[in-house]
Design a protein around this motif. Structure first.
Motif, mmCIF file in Angstrom:
data_model
loop_
_atom_site.group_PDB
_atom_site.id
_atom_site.type_symbol
_atom_site.label_atom_id
_atom_site.label_comp_id
_atom_site.label_asym_id
_atom_site.label_seq_id
_atom_site.Cartn_x
_atom_site.Cartn_y
_atom_site.Cartn_z
ATOM 1 N N ASP A 234 0.845 -1.191 0.000
ATOM 2 C CA ASP A 234 0.000 0.000 0.000
ATOM 3 C C ASP A 234 0.881 1.241 0.000
ATOM 4 O OD1 ASP A 234 -2.146 -1.715 0.199
ATOM 5 O OD2 ASP A 234 -2.479 -1.369 2.334
ATOM 6 N N ILE A 235 0.659 2.115 -1.000
ATOM 7 C CA ILE A 235 1.473 3.333 -1.071
ATOM 8 C C ILE A 235 0.632 4.605 -1.068
ATOM 9 C CG2 ILE A 235 3.357 2.155 -2.281
ATOM 10 C CD1 ILE A 235 2.379 3.813 -4.816
ATOM 11 N N GLY A 236 -0.695 4.476 -1.141
ATOM 12 C CA GLY A 236 -1.535 5.663 -1.169
ATOM 13 C C GLY A 236 -2.885 5.404 -0.531
ATOM 14 N N LEU A 237 -3.509 6.470 -0.067
ATOM 15 C CA LEU A 237 -4.829 6.398 0.562
ATOM 16 C C LEU A 237 -5.754 7.389 -0.121
ATOM 17 C CD1 LEU A 237 -6.771 5.473 2.864
ATOM 18 C CD2 LEU A 237 -5.794 7.313 4.263
ATOM 19 N N LEU A 238 -6.931 6.908 -0.484
ATOM 20 C CA LEU A 238 -7.995 7.731 -1.049
ATOM 21 C C LEU A 238 -9.259 7.414 -0.260
ATOM 22 C CD1 LEU A 238 -9.557 9.435 -3.097
ATOM 23 C CD2 LEU A 238 -9.458 7.515 -4.682
ATOM 24 N N GLU A 239 -9.748 8.405 0.485
ATOM 25 C CA GLU A 239 -10.969 8.203 1.270
ATOM 26 C C GLU A 239 -11.998 9.255 0.871
ATOM 27 O OE1 GLU A 239 -12.551 8.236 5.878
ATOM 28 O OE2 GLU A 239 -10.421 7.839 5.511
ATOM 29 N N LEU A 240 -13.137 8.781 0.385
ATOM 30 C CA LEU A 240 -14.231 9.645 -0.053
ATOM 31 C C LEU A 240 -15.413 9.472 0.890
ATOM 32 C CD1 LEU A 240 -13.979 8.777 -3.829
ATOM 33 C CD2 LEU A 240 -13.355 10.961 -2.799
ATOM 34 N N ASP A 241 -16.118 10.579 1.127
ATOM 35 C CA ASP A 241 -17.239 10.577 2.074
ATOM 36 C C ASP A 241 -18.423 11.303 1.435
ATOM 37 O OD1 ASP A 241 -19.035 11.073 4.176
ATOM 38 O OD2 ASP A 241 -17.447 11.418 5.627
ATOM 39 N N TRP A 242 -19.515 10.545 1.199
ATOM 40 C CA TRP A 242 -20.743 11.096 0.607
ATOM 41 C C TRP A 242 -21.853 11.234 1.649
ATOM 42 C CZ3 TRP A 242 -17.897 7.354 -2.054
ATOM 43 C CH2 TRP A 242 -17.468 7.689 -3.334
ATOM 44 N N GLU B 284 -16.892 14.590 0.112
ATOM 45 C CA GLU B 284 -15.686 15.141 0.738
ATOM 46 C C GLU B 284 -14.517 14.222 0.423
ATOM 47 O OE1 GLU B 284 -13.681 16.162 5.081
ATOM 48 O OE2 GLU B 284 -15.663 15.252 5.014
ATOM 49 N N LEU B 285 -13.425 14.817 0.034
ATOM 50 C CA LEU B 285 -12.169 14.088 -0.056
ATOM 51 C C LEU B 285 -11.602 14.086 1.358
ATOM 52 C CD1 LEU B 285 -10.059 12.666 -1.806
ATOM 53 C CD2 LEU B 285 -9.050 14.894 -2.268
ATOM 54 N N ALA B 286 -11.987 13.067 2.133
ATOM 55 C CA ALA B 286 -11.687 13.052 3.562
ATOM 56 C C ALA B 286 -10.195 12.890 3.824
ATOM 57 C CB ALA B 286 -12.482 11.946 4.247
ATOM 58 N N GLU C 62 -7.137 12.033 -10.172
ATOM 59 C CA GLU C 62 -8.062 11.811 -11.283
ATOM 60 C C GLU C 62 -9.061 10.714 -10.933
ATOM 61 O OE1 GLU C 62 -5.493 11.038 -14.599
ATOM 62 O OE2 GLU C 62 -4.946 13.136 -14.842
ATOM 63 N N ALA C 63 -8.590 9.662 -10.279
ATOM 64 C CA ALA C 63 -9.485 8.589 -9.838
ATOM 65 C C ALA C 63 -10.457 9.105 -8.781
ATOM 66 C CB ALA C 63 -8.678 7.415 -9.285
ATOM 67 N N ALA C 64 -9.976 9.956 -7.886
ATOM 68 C CA ALA C 64 -10.841 10.520 -6.835
ATOM 69 C C ALA C 64 -11.961 11.344 -7.448
ATOM 70 C CB ALA C 64 -10.015 11.376 -5.876
ATOM 71 N N VAL C 65 -11.631 12.207 -8.398
ATOM 72 C CA VAL C 65 -12.628 13.065 -9.046
ATOM 73 C C VAL C 65 -13.660 12.207 -9.781
ATOM 74 C CG1 VAL C 65 -12.975 14.812 -10.837
ATOM 75 C CG2 VAL C 65 -11.096 15.065 -9.196
ATOM 76 N N ALA D 21 -15.879 10.472 -7.188
ATOM 77 C CA ALA D 21 -16.748 11.418 -6.477
ATOM 78 C C ALA D 21 -17.942 11.811 -7.340
ATOM 79 C CB ALA D 21 -15.964 12.655 -6.058
ATOM 80 N N PHE D 22 -17.687 12.138 -8.609
ATOM 81 C CA PHE D 22 -18.755 12.613 -9.494
ATOM 82 C C PHE D 22 -19.516 11.469 -10.165
ATOM 83 C CE2 PHE D 22 -16.406 16.595 -9.059
ATOM 84 C CZ PHE D 22 -17.449 17.489 -8.882
ATOM 85 N N ALA D 23 -19.162 10.230 -9.852
ATOM 86 C CA ALA D 23 -19.957 9.097 -10.348
ATOM 87 C C ALA D 23 -21.310 9.048 -9.648
ATOM 88 C CB ALA D 23 -19.199 7.792 -10.139
ATOM 89 N N ARG D 24 -21.407 9.730 -8.520
ATOM 90 C CA ARG D 24 -22.690 9.866 -7.819
ATOM 91 C C ARG D 24 -23.235 11.258 -8.120
ATOM 92 N NH1 ARG D 24 -22.434 7.132 -1.808
ATOM 93 N NH2 ARG D 24 -21.131 5.324 -2.319
ATOM 94 N N PRO D 25 -24.541 11.457 -7.960
ATOM 95 C CA PRO D 25 -25.104 12.786 -8.252
ATOM 96 C C PRO D 25 -24.789 13.780 -7.128
ATOM 97 C CG PRO D 25 -26.837 11.286 -7.536
ATOM 98 C CD PRO D 25 -25.586 10.477 -7.612
ATOM 99 N N ILE D 26 -23.758 14.573 -7.322
ATOM 100 C CA ILE D 26 -23.362 15.564 -6.311
ATOM 101 C C ILE D 26 -23.294 16.941 -6.937
ATOM 102 C CG2 ILE D 26 -22.105 13.923 -4.863
ATOM 103 C CD1 ILE D 26 -19.482 15.101 -6.101
#
Length: 198
Positions: A95-103, A110-112, A131-134, A137-142
């Motif tokens: 593991d080299i990176g962390l991506l945590e999203l909060d809807w 939120e990019l927590a 780019e993966a985070a964006v 995040a926008f794959a849901r209706p926000i």
């Protein structure tokens, strides 16, 4: 707190200026030749040991303490929520990176938490992970995607978020007990930030 000039901070505490940033729609995709291999992302889920190890590896140099202060039950409640997604970026089996999203807030994401272990910084992985985070995040209706960072974090954080399409919209000052003194982080974490109370 004084709104002009200096405000003393107790030696048992740390203070930071927090910058809040947001984007209302995803930025246009960047064209690249050739298309890179897809990132390998894995859900962390309820694996608290894995989450805590990655969080510490990324965050201790920058005095991340938010998740370190949580009990296992409190952290598990967050990570088990269907509106929270914690992903590890994996490379060469680690593991080299962390991506945590909060809807959990209606109409926004939120990019927590977002970051790379120190040895993975500066090689383009952060841009690709963002780019993966964006996209996620926008794959849901926000209506907006937001993040906050502070002056204790990597000095390039605000510029990185701005290059990624976020725009600053607010600032705050956070004062909190020094997590190295409360035992939430090792005493040698974030050596660039001096301990004032022993």
């Amino acid at each position: 707190m004084a709104l002009d000039g200096y405000t003393p901070v107790p030696p048992t505490h740390v203070a930071a200026v927090v910058t809040y940033l947001e984007m209302r729609e995803p930025p246009p995709p960047l064209s690249r030749e050739p298309e890179p291999e897809p990132l390998r992302l894995a859900e962390i889920g309820a694996d608290l040991a894995r989450y805590r190890a990655l969080y510490a590896a990324i965050g201790e140099p920058w005095l991340w303490f938010g998740r370190a202060r949580l009990t296992d039950d409190a952290l598990l409640t967050i990570l088990s929520d269907p509106d929270v997604e914690a992903l590890a970026l994996i490379e060469d089996g680690r593991d080299i990176g962390l991506l945590e999203l909060d809807w959990r807030q209606t109409g926004e994401a939120e990019l927590a938490y977002f970051g790379l272990v120190p040895e993975a910084v500066g090689q383009g992985r952060g841009r690709r992970l963002m780019e993966a985070a964006v996209a996620r995040a926008f794959a849901r209706p926000i209506g907006r995607f937001w993040v906050h960072t502070c002056t204790l974090d990597h000095p390039g954080a605000v510029a990185f978020y701005r290059r990624s399409g976020f725009r600053p919209y607010a600032r705050a000052i956070e004062v909190t007990p020094d997590p190295r003194l409360t035992g939430d982080l090792p005493r040698d974490a974030a050596g660039q930030i001096p301990l004032l109370a022993e």
